[in-house]
Design a protein around this motif. Structure first.
Motif, PDB file in Angstrom:
ATOM      1  N   PRO A 180       8.170  19.127  -3.315  1.00 64.54           N
ATOM      2  CA  PRO A 180       7.542  20.525  -3.535  1.00 64.54           C
ATOM      3  C   PRO A 180       6.232  20.618  -4.133  1.00 64.54           C
ATOM      4  CG  PRO A 180       9.185  19.855  -5.545  1.00 64.54           C
ATOM      5  CD  PRO A 180       9.111  18.520  -4.247  1.00 64.54           C
ATOM      6  N   GLU A 181       5.565  19.498  -4.789  1.00 67.08           N
ATOM      7  CA  GLU A 181       4.173  19.594  -5.158  1.00 67.08           C
ATOM      8  C   GLU A 181       3.187  19.606  -3.874  1.00 67.08           C
ATOM      9  OE1 GLU A 181       5.155  15.313  -4.824  1.00 67.08           O
ATOM     10  OE2 GLU A 181       6.253  17.075  -5.593  1.00 67.08           O
ATOM     11  N   ALA A 182       3.670  19.016  -2.937  1.00 70.32           N
ATOM     12  CA  ALA A 182       2.720  18.839  -1.751  1.00 70.32           C
ATOM     13  C   ALA A 182       2.609  20.184  -0.785  1.00 70.32           C
ATOM     14  CB  ALA A 182       3.084  17.471  -1.058  1.00 70.32           C
ATOM     15  N   ASP A 183       1.538  20.284  -0.097  1.00 73.80           N
ATOM     16  CA  ASP A 183       1.450  21.349   0.907  1.00 73.80           C
ATOM     17  C   ASP A 183       1.702  20.895   2.065  1.00 73.80           C
ATOM     18  OD1 ASP A 183      -0.894  19.752   1.642  1.00 73.80           O
ATOM     19  OD2 ASP A 183      -1.744  21.653   2.150  1.00 73.80           O
ATOM     20  N   HIS A 184       1.790  21.820   3.020  1.00 78.05           N
ATOM     21  CA  HIS A 184       2.670  21.289   4.421  1.00 78.05           C
ATOM     22  C   HIS A 184       1.867  20.140   5.076  1.00 78.05           C
ATOM     23  CE1 HIS A 184       4.734  22.064   7.968  1.00 78.05           C
ATOM     24  NE2 HIS A 184       3.490  22.491   8.865  1.00 78.05           N
ATOM     25  N   THR A 185       0.427  20.091   4.936  1.00 82.40           N
ATOM     26  CA  THR A 185      -0.272  18.930   5.563  1.00 82.40           C
ATOM     27  C   THR A 185      -0.525  17.808   4.867  1.00 82.40           C
ATOM     28  OG1 THR A 185      -2.180  20.231   5.007  1.00 82.40           O
ATOM     29  CG2 THR A 185      -1.266  20.883   7.271  1.00 82.40           C
ATOM     30  N   PHE A 186       0.160  17.733   3.531  1.00 77.09           N
ATOM     31  CA  PHE A 186      -0.067  16.633   2.595  1.00 77.09           C
ATOM     32  C   PHE A 186      -1.753  16.418   2.643  1.00 77.09           C
ATOM     33  CE2 PHE A 186       4.163  16.412   3.988  1.00 77.09           C
ATOM     34  CZ  PHE A 186       4.814  15.840   2.722  1.00 77.09           C
ATOM     35  N   ILE A 187      -2.329  17.441   2.048  1.00 79.13           N
ATOM     36  CA  ILE A 187      -3.900  17.469   1.895  1.00 79.13           C
ATOM     37  C   ILE A 187      -4.134  16.305   0.973  1.00 79.13           C
ATOM     38  CG2 ILE A 187      -4.003  19.395   0.494  1.00 79.13           C
ATOM     39  CD1 ILE A 187      -6.583  20.184   1.810  1.00 79.13           C
ATOM     40  N   LEU A 188      -3.416  16.084  -0.124  1.00 78.03           N
ATOM     41  CA  LEU A 188      -4.195  15.323  -1.093  1.00 78.03           C
ATOM     42  C   LEU A 188      -3.668  14.001  -0.940  1.00 78.03           C
ATOM     43  CD1 LEU A 188      -3.200  17.324  -4.292  1.00 78.03           C
ATOM     44  CD2 LEU A 188      -5.345  17.321  -3.119  1.00 78.03           C
ATOM     45  N   ALA A 189      -4.613  12.869  -1.001  1.00 79.06           N
ATOM     46  CA  ALA A 189      -4.619  11.543  -0.994  1.00 79.06           C
ATOM     47  C   ALA A 189      -3.189  11.060  -1.521  1.00 79.06           C
ATOM     48  CB  ALA A 189      -5.377  10.786  -1.287  1.00 79.06           C
ATOM     49  N   GLY A 190      -3.119  11.435  -2.890  1.00 75.93           N
ATOM     50  CA  GLY A 190      -1.940  11.130  -3.811  1.00 75.93           C
ATOM     51  C   GLY A 190      -0.652  11.453  -3.089  1.00 75.93           C
ATOM     52  N   ASP A 191      -0.475  12.784  -2.424  1.00 76.94           N
ATOM     53  CA  ASP A 191       0.690  13.080  -1.921  1.00 76.94           C
ATOM     54  C   ASP A 191       0.726  12.389  -0.623  1.00 76.94           C
ATOM     55  OD1 ASP A 191       1.211  15.134  -3.749  1.00 76.94           O
ATOM     56  OD2 ASP A 191       0.052  16.595  -2.735  1.00 76.94           O
TER      57      ASP A 191
END
Length: 271
Positions: free
Chosen positions: A244-255
């Motif tokens: 739930p903390e990630a956006d649809h495209t997993f923009i963050l490297a950690g996600d």
């Protein structure tokens, strides 16, 4: 690990990158992994997601192909008759042939985000060589529990309700409103999807469903999978994970790193 760019397909019209591990277990070849386009994003995926997945999989000993479907990215179209779904099936089967030729794979795992998940579902429901699939922000349908979780917190905050109503009123009559219905993809009915998923698990396919925070508009709690798909939620061949903390495209490297870890664990448990 070795990576080779290749042109392949029934009309030599598809372009992709074949990733193979440094060593092969000829006695028990692992399934090959096919990484599908997310929407119109070409084969590297959003923020190089599929590149990272392919290299992680090679480290686990899995050969993979990340490629552009017909008319996407560097791949050309064909004059073949049929629907878009027919073309997707043929393209994926071409990718299977390539993996079999170069890596000896006879079983396959499909992975896709958004439309890639929908295409993976379609192929997995037809081709018996598919033994597993990872559906990222794929099919799910709002349930009574979804609507309660979505609207009840908002109703407990009158200011939010008033702001939402005011925004809606301001949009009424505006000439700059654009009807985007033509860009929407019509999903199959829940009954059809449940039937196809049930057939998949009966045939022993391993299925991993991943939902990001970008899917909150239609999937907002792990419990919703059971509300939506019934007994499939308890099937040992089915795993559901939420980010739930990630956006649809997993923009963050950690996600994206957590996503890869999730998929790596699932592959190890399943195959």
């Amino acid at each position: 690990m070795t990576e080779v760019a290749c042109r392949f397909g029934r009309h030599d019209h598809l372009v992709g990158v074949l990733s193979t591990p440094g060593s092969h277990d000829d006695a028990a070849p692992r399934p090959g992994v096919i990484l599908l386009n997310a929407g119109l994003v070409h084969r590297i995926g959003p923020f190089r997601m599929t590149v990272e997945l392919a290299r992680m999989l090679a480290g686990q000993g899995y050969a993979s192909i990340r490629f552009d479907l017909s008319t996407i990215g560097d791949s050309a179209g064909t004059a073949d008759a049929g629907s878009r779904e027919d073309h997707v099936l043929a393209d994926v089967q071409d990718a299977m042939a390539l993996l079999q030729q170069h890596a000896g794979c006879s079983r396959f795992v499909l992975m896709g985000l958004c439309s890639g998940a929908q295409n993976a579902h379609h192929v997995a429901s037809i081709d018996q060589r598919v033994v597993g699939a990872v559906f990222m922000d794929g099919y799910a349908y709002p349930t009574r529990g979804f609507y309660l979780r979505h609207y009840l917190p908002r109703l407990l905050h009158p200011v939010r309700v008033a702001r939402a109503a005011w925004r809606r009123l301001r949009r009424i009559g505006r000439h700059d409103d654009v009807d985007l219905a033509g860009f929407a993809v019509e999903w199959p009915s829940r009954q059809q999807v449940v039937s196809e998923l049930t057939d998949m698990v009966r045939q022993g396919r391993k299925l991993c469903f991943i939902y990001s925070g970008g899917a909150l508009g239609y999937f907002n709690h792990p419990r919703q999978f059971g509300e939506c798909f019934g007994s499939l939620a308890a099937d040992p061949n089915v795993q559901v994970r939420t980010f739930p903390e990630a956006d649809h495209t997993f923009i963050l490297a950690g996600d994206r790193a957590r996503l890869r870890e999730c998929i790596a664990d699932w592959m190890q448990q399943s195959f």
